[in-house]
Design a protein around this motif. Structure first.
Motif, PDB file in Angstrom:
ATOM      1  N   ASN A 162       0.822  -1.216   0.000  1.00  0.00           N
ATOM      2  CA  ASN A 162       0.000   0.000   0.000  1.00  0.00           C
ATOM      3  C   ASN A 162       0.857   1.267   0.000  1.00  0.00           C
ATOM      4  OD1 ASN A 162      -2.710   1.288   0.227  1.00  0.00           O
ATOM      5  ND2 ASN A 162      -1.911   1.982   2.193  1.00  0.00           N
ATOM      6  N   ASP A 168      -2.788   0.683  -4.131  1.00  0.00           N
ATOM      7  CA  ASP A 168      -3.752   0.754  -3.025  1.00  0.00           C
ATOM      8  C   ASP A 168      -4.078  -0.663  -2.608  1.00  0.00           C
ATOM      9  OD1 ASP A 168      -4.439   3.611  -2.686  1.00  0.00           O
ATOM     10  OD2 ASP A 168      -5.148   3.447  -4.754  1.00  0.00           O
ATOM     11  N   GLY A 183      -8.325  -3.375  -3.001  1.00  0.00           N
ATOM     12  CA  GLY A 183      -7.446  -2.309  -3.480  1.00  0.00           C
ATOM     13  C   GLY A 183      -7.612  -2.090  -4.959  1.00  0.00           C
TER      14      GLY A 183
END
Length: 344
Positions: A162, A168, A183
């Motif tokens: 991350n 993400d 993500g």
């Protein structure tokens, strides 16, 4: 003699090919309930739930969509919740992820139609925006033994990914012995490349699932708050256990705070289903844990959550299976044989 139960409502991914026709098979006496849902769908220009459930063929591409799966799961789960035998006393209600919206209706904090409106609105928004994705990965072995060190190492890996530019990735759901991660494509792909394949199927991507319960869903939460009024929410009739393990008590619930949690924290922060189940066990000590349909996939996560807290001395898969064989503790209404144990 009354049997006490914690009722557990499932989330996305539970209405699959075997579940096609669930409403028609199990709930022919719920025409009035479904007519209300069909009218709400028709008013929104969407296909009716009874039509979707009555289709001849199942297509993953269609039935995994948020605007299709969510209302179908809601209708099946709420109808199941209304079909329990008269000797069962529901002492608390909880749910997994989208199952929280169903739990609100099953506990009386939303009317059946308002609950449907919440689910249909949020499912449609998720599908329209489809921000990011989800995958599942286990941190326990086949014996279901809790492995906090393994879990911590995996979450450290998630944090490291991350932190990379353009990546993400975050915990989406604590799901018994599984981590559900969410993500963007870069984050999910990096995790898939970094971990070993387990049981020839994990890490497993979830079709048509967005990055639920992460900050990526902030636009969906904001739009949901615009469309769904806090006045819909009322005092629950039975205790509700949310995705933090917090209990919302009848007569003592701030309904504005309940709306705020449901369309805020619950959408953009990790959902701790494990803690919800463990707190349900420790706070209410029910005779039964009843998982409504559709599907039966949530049962193992409930069992693992109980094992991880040592509920009734169960410390692993074999201990749970022995306890279950002696006198079923966990009932999945999506399983016809188990369903018969708790329906009228």
């Amino acid at each position: 003699m009354t049997r006490t139960a914690v009722l557990i409502c499932p989330g996305r991914g539970t209405y699959n090919k075997p579940e096609l026709g669930y409403l028609h098979r199990h709930h022919g006496n719920k025409a009035a309930l479904f007519a209300g849902f069909d009218a709400l769908r028709a008013a929104a220009g969407q296909e009716e739930v009874t039509t979707l459930d009555g289709a001849e063929r199942f297509s993953v591409a269609t039935y995994s969509r948020g605007d299709i799966a969510s209302p179908l799961i809601y209708a099946a789960s709420l109808a199941d919740a209304q079909s329990l035998a008269s000797d069962i006393e529901v002492v608390a209600v909880t749910g997994n992820s989208m199952g929280w919206y169903i739990a609100l209706a099953a506990a009386g904090a939303l009317s059946a139609d308002d609950g449907f409106t919440v689910v249909n609105t949020m499912g449609t928004l998720m599908q329209e925006q489809l921000i990011g994705g989800q995958l599942v990965y286990p941190f326990t072995g086949g014996d279901w033994q809790d492995d906090p060190a393994r879990k911590a190492a995996l979450l450290a890996q998630v944090a490291e990914i991350n932190a990379r530019a353009g990546h993400d990735l975050a915990l989406s759901i604590n799901l018994g012995g599984m981590l559900v991660l969410a993500g963007n494509e870069a984050g999910l792909a990096a995790f898939e490349a970094a971990v070993p394949v387990v049981d020839e199927r994990f890490p497993m991507r979830l079709a048509n699932h967005a990055a639920f319960h992460t900050a990526l869903q902030a636009p969906v939460a904001a739009e949901g708050r615009k469309r769904l009024d806090a006045q819909m929410f009322t005092q629950p009739e039975v205790p509700l256990i949310d995705g933090r393990g917090q209990v919302w008590w009848p007569g003592a619930t701030d309904t504005q705070a309940l709306w705020d949690y449901t369309l805020g924290h619950q959408v953009v922060e990790a959902y701790d289903f494990t803690r919800a189940i463990q707190n349900a066990a420790l706070e209410f000590a029910p005779d039964l844990f009843i998982v409504t349909g559709p599907g039966t996939t949530l049962g193992s996560a409930v069992a693992q959550s109980l094992v991880h807290t040592g509920w009734q001395g169960m410390t692993g898969k074999e201990a749970f299976k022995a306890r279950q064989a002696e006198a079923p503790l966990l009932i999945s209404m999506g399983d016809d044989a188990q369903r018969a144990l708790v329906t009228g």
